[in-house]
Write a protein that holds these residues in place. Structure first.
Motif, short mmCIF file in Angstrom:
data_model
loop_
_atom_site.label_atom_id
_atom_site.label_comp_id
_atom_site.label_asym_id
_atom_site.label_seq_id
_atom_site.Cartn_x
_atom_site.Cartn_y
_atom_site.Cartn_z
N TYR A 124 7.95 -14.27 5.10
CA TYR A 124 7.40 -13.62 6.30
C TYR A 124 8.41 -13.55 7.62
O TYR A 124 8.21 -13.66 8.86
N VAL A 125 9.67 -13.00 7.14
CA VAL A 125 10.93 -13.04 7.88
C VAL A 125 10.71 -11.97 8.94
O VAL A 125 10.91 -11.96 10.19
N ASP A 126 10.05 -10.82 8.53
CA ASP A 126 9.77 -9.72 9.30
C ASP A 126 8.79 -10.14 10.50
O ASP A 126 9.01 -9.53 11.85
N PHE A 127 7.90 -11.18 10.21
CA PHE A 127 6.78 -11.38 11.18
C PHE A 127 7.67 -12.33 12.18
O PHE A 127 7.38 -12.29 13.39
N VAL A 128 8.50 -13.24 11.74
CA VAL A 128 9.27 -14.04 12.49
C VAL A 128 9.95 -13.10 13.60
O VAL A 128 10.17 -13.47 14.73
N VAL A 129 11.02 -12.48 13.06
CA VAL A 129 11.95 -11.82 14.10
C VAL A 129 10.99 -10.89 14.85
O VAL A 129 11.54 -10.64 16.17
N GLY A 130 10.01 -10.18 14.65
CA GLY A 130 9.17 -9.35 15.13
C GLY A 130 8.83 -10.15 16.54
O GLY A 130 8.77 -9.67 17.48
N ALA A 131 8.19 -11.14 16.30
CA ALA A 131 7.57 -12.03 17.30
C ALA A 131 8.68 -12.70 18.29
O ALA A 131 8.40 -12.66 19.49
N ALA A 132 9.70 -13.13 17.85
CA ALA A 132 10.92 -13.57 18.45
C ALA A 132 11.42 -12.55 19.50
O ALA A 132 11.58 -12.85 20.68
N ALA A 133 11.65 -11.40 18.73
CA ALA A 133 12.20 -10.22 19.55
C ALA A 133 11.26 -9.62 20.71
O ALA A 133 11.56 -9.39 21.90
N ASN A 134 10.04 -9.77 20.61
CA ASN A 134 9.05 -9.45 21.50
C ASN A 134 8.82 -10.51 22.48
O ASN A 134 8.64 -10.09 23.79
N SER A 135 9.00 -11.68 22.16
CA SER A 135 8.82 -12.85 23.19
C SER A 135 10.09 -12.84 24.19
O SER A 135 10.20 -13.36 25.24
N ASN A 136 11.43 -12.58 23.37
CA ASN A 136 12.47 -12.87 23.94
C ASN A 136 13.61 -11.73 23.83
O ASN A 136 14.71 -11.80 23.21
N PRO A 137 13.31 -10.39 24.23
CA PRO A 137 14.09 -9.18 24.12
C PRO A 137 15.47 -9.60 24.31
O PRO A 137 16.44 -8.81 23.91
N ASP A 138 15.79 -10.33 25.31
CA ASP A 138 17.12 -10.62 25.80
C ASP A 138 18.05 -11.07 24.94
O ASP A 138 19.16 -11.05 25.02
N GLU A 139 17.56 -11.83 24.21
CA GLU A 139 18.15 -12.43 23.15
C GLU A 139 17.88 -11.90 21.62
O GLU A 139 18.28 -12.40 20.38
N LEU A 140 17.92 -10.72 21.62
CA LEU A 140 17.78 -9.90 20.22
C LEU A 140 18.86 -10.02 19.37
O LEU A 140 18.83 -10.15 18.03
N LYS A 141 20.12 -9.77 20.04
CA LYS A 141 21.43 -9.89 19.26
C LYS A 141 21.39 -11.32 18.48
O LYS A 141 21.75 -11.20 17.30
N ASP A 142 21.08 -12.25 18.99
CA ASP A 142 21.13 -13.50 18.43
C ASP A 142 20.01 -13.75 17.64
O ASP A 142 20.36 -14.64 16.43
N ILE A 143 19.05 -13.38 18.11
CA ILE A 143 17.91 -13.27 16.76
C ILE A 143 18.36 -12.57 15.63
O ILE A 143 18.15 -13.06 14.26
N VAL A 144 18.99 -11.30 15.75
CA VAL A 144 19.60 -10.55 14.50
C VAL A 144 20.50 -11.41 13.84
O VAL A 144 20.23 -11.59 12.33
N ARG A 145 21.50 -11.99 14.29
CA ARG A 145 22.54 -12.94 13.81
C ARG A 145 21.79 -13.91 13.08
O ARG A 145 22.34 -14.17 11.91
N VAL A 146 21.01 -14.90 13.86
CA VAL A 146 20.72 -16.03 12.87
C VAL A 146 19.76 -15.69 11.88
O VAL A 146 19.84 -16.20 10.89
N ALA A 147 18.89 -14.60 11.94
CA ALA A 147 17.73 -14.23 10.93
C ALA A 147 18.53 -13.75 9.80
O ALA A 147 18.33 -14.04 8.61
N VAL A 148 19.85 -12.84 9.87
CA VAL A 148 20.41 -12.51 8.87
C VAL A 148 21.18 -13.45 8.10
O VAL A 148 21.53 -13.62 6.93
#
Length: 260
Positions: A124-148
């Protein structure tokens, strides 16, 4: 957040609170919280584990996951890892909501919650990153980094999902993914060209630039661009715009041809 329904009605039937006169929405809310908190405490005491209790409750009351998780995080904030993991494992379809609640409760940093949620159920990784990015768009880069970093095999899905929802951040998303795990370059390029063929210049240029120290990866990126139907002259121009010299590009193409 929606209020709990069946679970609270069932529980209140067995408490003295239900027989009391409740005259306001605030009193009803307080009663519901009190009943649910008492129920969770009993379950935790019986199972000797917050995680097992949350997993059991959410398994029996799947429609009440949001309320159960929110209340559990309020009651046991130090056990957020157990709560998030148990809830997602028991009800993976509610992953997005669980992630959103955990971020809203501020029990940990957004990237930390992303890592925990992906580890609980990588599918469910796509649901995780989608929800996180929508909740905290300012942390998008860190969300991508950690997810990958957490689930590199899903790098293409991660990048594709986030870029579809945040198209203006395509370059930052692609850059963060390749910087985190350089070997995913060809896969994320392939994923992005499939969805954003009109952004070929930005995709190829960014990927080549971020893979400057990985000659083999650059060769694979060039081959991926060819397979996507891009013109050879355009690919060369994009690569050179990213900083490659004529000699470096020729060497990369030669390396690509030798691998075929």
């Amino acid at each position: 957040m929606k209020r709990s329904g069946y679970i609270l009605v069932s529980l209140m039937l067995f408490t003295s609170h239900f027989s009391q006169a409740i005259t306001t929405d605030e009193e009803l809310l307080q009663t519901e919280n009190t009943v649910l908190q008492g129920f969770i405490k009993r379950q935790v005491k019986q199972s000797m584990s917050v995680g097992r209790a949350v997993g059991s409750i959410t398994s029996h009351y799947p429609n009440e996951v949001e309320t159960i998780v929110a209340t559990s995080l309020d009651m046991y904030p130090n056990d957020f890892k157990e709560i998030i993991h148990a809830a997602i494992s028991a009800q993976p379809n509610a992953t997005s909501k669980i992630v959103e609640i955990a971020i809203k409760k501020n029990v940990a940093s957004c990237p930390n919650i992303v890592e925990l949620a992906i580890e609980a159920d990588p599918s469910y990784v796509d649901f995780v990153v989608g929800a996180a990015a929508n909740s905290n768009p300012d942390e998008l880069k860190d969300i991508v980094r950690v997810a990958v970093l957490t689930e590199p095999d899903s790098a293409d899905t991660i990048v594709q999902t986030l870029t579809s929802e945040h198209p203006n951040e395509l370059v930052d998303i692609l850059t963060s993914a390749i910087q985190a795990v350089p070997v995913v370059g060809e896969y994320v390029v392939n994923a992005l060209l499939a969805v954003f063929p009109h952004e070929a210049e930005a995709v190829v240029t960014t990927a080549v630039r971020e893979s400057a120290q990985q000659r083999e990866q650059i060769s694979k990126i060039i081959e991926t661009a060819h397979q996507a139907g891009l013109d050879s002259a355009d690919i060369k121009r994009y690569a050179m715009d990213a900083g490659m010299t004529e000699e470096e590009y020729s060497a990369a193409v030669k390396h690509k041809n030798q691998d075929q």
